[in-house]
Design a protein around this motif. Sequence first.
Motif, PDB file in Angstrom:
ATOM      1  N   PRO A  14       0.832  -1.210   0.000  1.00 24.93           N
ATOM      2  CA  PRO A  14       0.000   0.000   0.000  1.00 24.93           C
ATOM      3  C   PRO A  14       0.864   1.257   0.000  1.00 24.93           C
ATOM      4  O   PRO A  14       1.981   1.264   0.518  1.00 24.93           O
ATOM      5  N   ALA A  15       0.339   2.327  -0.581  1.00 24.93           N
ATOM      6  CA  ALA A  15       1.056   3.605  -0.603  1.00 24.93           C
ATOM      7  C   ALA A  15       1.360   4.044   0.823  1.00 24.93           C
ATOM      8  O   ALA A  15       0.542   3.866   1.725  1.00 24.93           O
ATOM      9  N   ASN A  16       2.551   4.575   1.030  1.00 22.22           N
ATOM     10  CA  ASN A  16       3.001   5.076   2.336  1.00 22.22           C
ATOM     11  C   ASN A  16       3.056   3.999   3.421  1.00 22.22           C
ATOM     12  O   ASN A  16       2.970   4.309   4.606  1.00 22.22           O
ATOM     13  N   PHE A  17       3.185   2.750   3.025  1.00 21.49           N
ATOM     14  CA  PHE A  17       3.279   1.667   4.006  1.00 21.49           C
ATOM     15  C   PHE A  17       4.576   1.807   4.794  1.00 21.49           C
ATOM     16  O   PHE A  17       5.641   1.993   4.196  1.00 21.49           O
ATOM     17  N   PRO A  18       4.523   1.704   6.124  1.00 25.07           N
ATOM     18  CA  PRO A  18       5.731   1.858   6.946  1.00 25.07           C
ATOM     19  C   PRO A  18       6.594   0.601   6.941  1.00 25.07           C
ATOM     20  O   PRO A  18       6.684  -0.121   7.923  1.00 25.07           O
ATOM     21  N   ARG A  19       7.201   0.325   5.818  1.00 22.77           N
ATOM     22  CA  ARG A  19       8.022  -0.888   5.645  1.00 22.77           C
ATOM     23  C   ARG A  19       9.385  -0.647   6.281  1.00 22.77           C
ATOM     24  O   ARG A  19      10.306  -0.171   5.641  1.00 22.77           O
ATOM     25  N   GLN A  20       9.504  -1.015   7.550  1.00 19.97           N
ATOM     26  CA  GLN A  20      10.746  -0.805   8.281  1.00 19.97           C
ATOM     27  C   GLN A  20      11.475  -2.110   8.583  1.00 19.97           C
ATOM     28  O   GLN A  20      12.671  -2.108   8.817  1.00 19.97           O
ATOM     29  N   PHE A  21      10.748  -3.226   8.561  1.00 23.92           N
ATOM     30  CA  PHE A  21      11.331  -4.552   8.800  1.00 23.92           C
ATOM     31  C   PHE A  21      10.784  -5.547   7.785  1.00 23.92           C
ATOM     32  O   PHE A  21       9.645  -5.432   7.342  1.00 23.92           O
ATOM     33  N   HIS A  64      18.492 -14.387  -2.252  1.00 28.61           N
ATOM     34  CA  HIS A  64      17.886 -15.511  -1.548  1.00 28.61           C
ATOM     35  C   HIS A  64      18.097 -16.806  -2.328  1.00 28.61           C
ATOM     36  O   HIS A  64      17.910 -16.848  -3.535  1.00 28.61           O
ATOM     37  N   THR A  65      18.481 -17.849  -1.620  1.00 26.70           N
ATOM     38  CA  THR A  65      18.823 -19.124  -2.252  1.00 26.70           C
ATOM     39  C   THR A  65      17.691 -20.148  -2.184  1.00 26.70           C
ATOM     40  O   THR A  65      17.874 -21.277  -2.656  1.00 26.70           O
ATOM     41  N   HIS A  66      16.578 -19.761  -1.579  1.00 24.42           N
ATOM     42  CA  HIS A  66      15.438 -20.666  -1.432  1.00 24.42           C
ATOM     43  C   HIS A  66      14.151 -19.914  -1.781  1.00 24.42           C
ATOM     44  O   HIS A  66      14.095 -18.695  -1.669  1.00 24.42           O
ATOM     45  N   PRO A  67      13.112 -20.652  -2.133  1.00 24.25           N
ATOM     46  CA  PRO A  67      11.799 -20.024  -2.248  1.00 24.25           C
ATOM     47  C   PRO A  67      11.434 -19.392  -0.908  1.00 24.25           C
ATOM     48  O   PRO A  67      11.931 -19.819   0.144  1.00 24.25           O
ATOM     49  N   MET A  68      10.556 -18.386  -0.936  1.00 27.08           N
ATOM     50  CA  MET A  68      10.237 -17.709   0.316  1.00 27.08           C
ATOM     51  C   MET A  68       8.896 -17.020   0.267  1.00 27.08           C
ATOM     52  O   MET A  68       8.259 -16.880  -0.774  1.00 27.08           O
ATOM     53  N   LEU A  69       8.529 -16.552   1.428  1.00 26.79           N
ATOM     54  CA  LEU A  69       7.370 -15.712   1.670  1.00 26.79           C
ATOM     55  C   LEU A  69       7.903 -14.539   2.480  1.00 26.79           C
ATOM     56  O   LEU A  69       8.735 -14.730   3.359  1.00 26.79           O
ATOM     57  N   GLU A  70       7.464 -13.332   2.158  1.00 29.38           N
ATOM     58  CA  GLU A  70       7.972 -12.162   2.872  1.00 29.38           C
ATOM     59  C   GLU A  70       6.840 -11.446   3.597  1.00 29.38           C
ATOM     60  O   GLU A  70       5.749 -11.301   3.066  1.00 29.38           O
ATOM     61  N   ILE A  71       7.140 -11.011   4.815  1.00 28.79           N
ATOM     62  CA  ILE A  71       6.212 -10.204   5.605  1.00 28.79           C
ATOM     63  C   ILE A  71       6.924  -8.893   5.928  1.00 28.79           C
ATOM     64  O   ILE A  71       8.068  -8.898   6.371  1.00 28.79           O
ATOM     65  N   ASN A  72       6.265  -7.771   5.670  1.00 30.40           N
ATOM     66  CA  ASN A  72       6.815  -6.444   5.947  1.00 30.40           C
ATOM     67  C   ASN A  72       6.002  -5.793   7.053  1.00 30.40           C
ATOM     68  O   ASN A  72       4.778  -5.921   7.086  1.00 30.40           O
ATOM     69  N   PHE A  73       6.707  -5.081   7.952  1.00 32.36           N
ATOM     70  CA  PHE A  73       5.995  -4.477   9.078  1.00 32.36           C
ATOM     71  C   PHE A  73       6.801  -3.317   9.651  1.00 32.36           C
ATOM     72  O   PHE A  73       8.008  -3.224   9.458  1.00 32.36           O
ATOM     73  N   PRO A  74       6.125  -2.416  10.385  1.00 30.40           N
ATOM     74  CA  PRO A  74       6.814  -1.288  11.014  1.00 30.40           C
ATOM     75  C   PRO A  74       7.487  -1.696  12.325  1.00 30.40           C
ATOM     76  O   PRO A  74       7.137  -2.718  12.930  1.00 30.40           O
TER      77      PRO A  74
END
Length: 127
Positions: A14-21, A64-74
């Motif tokens: 989303p726009a302006n998402f606080p993606r810090q981690f 990344h050397t493996h398939p993955m799923l990513e979670i982003n959070f503040p």
Amino acid sequence: MNIPPYIVNSKQLPANFPRQFDAHIYFELKDLNLAVELRAKAIERFRDEEVFVGDVIGEAIGPHTHPMLEINFPKRLFSEVTLWLMYERKNLNVLIHELTGDDYLDHTQAAIWLGAVVPLHYDRLKT
């Protein structure tokens, strides 16, 4: 034209998402169902929070050397997301790191691992 999955995930933020981690949840293809289940649980658990759950990426991309799923959070949700992953990840390995702009630092000395350390292509990370 095939668009790499990580580009699609980034465009979905989303726009302006606080993606810090970031949390990268790695899996072997034999554990694809675990990754899909974890993604669904994360979406449900964090549906009212500023947590972005990306698509399951079924191939190795970037460093990344493996398939993955990513979670982003503040940053303010660091403890909540990390504790949740500690108990819900099952046998999947997770890399959690801040996004400081120094990708090498973020993925090495400033990283936290849940489970085993998964080798990365460190030469592909910018400093």
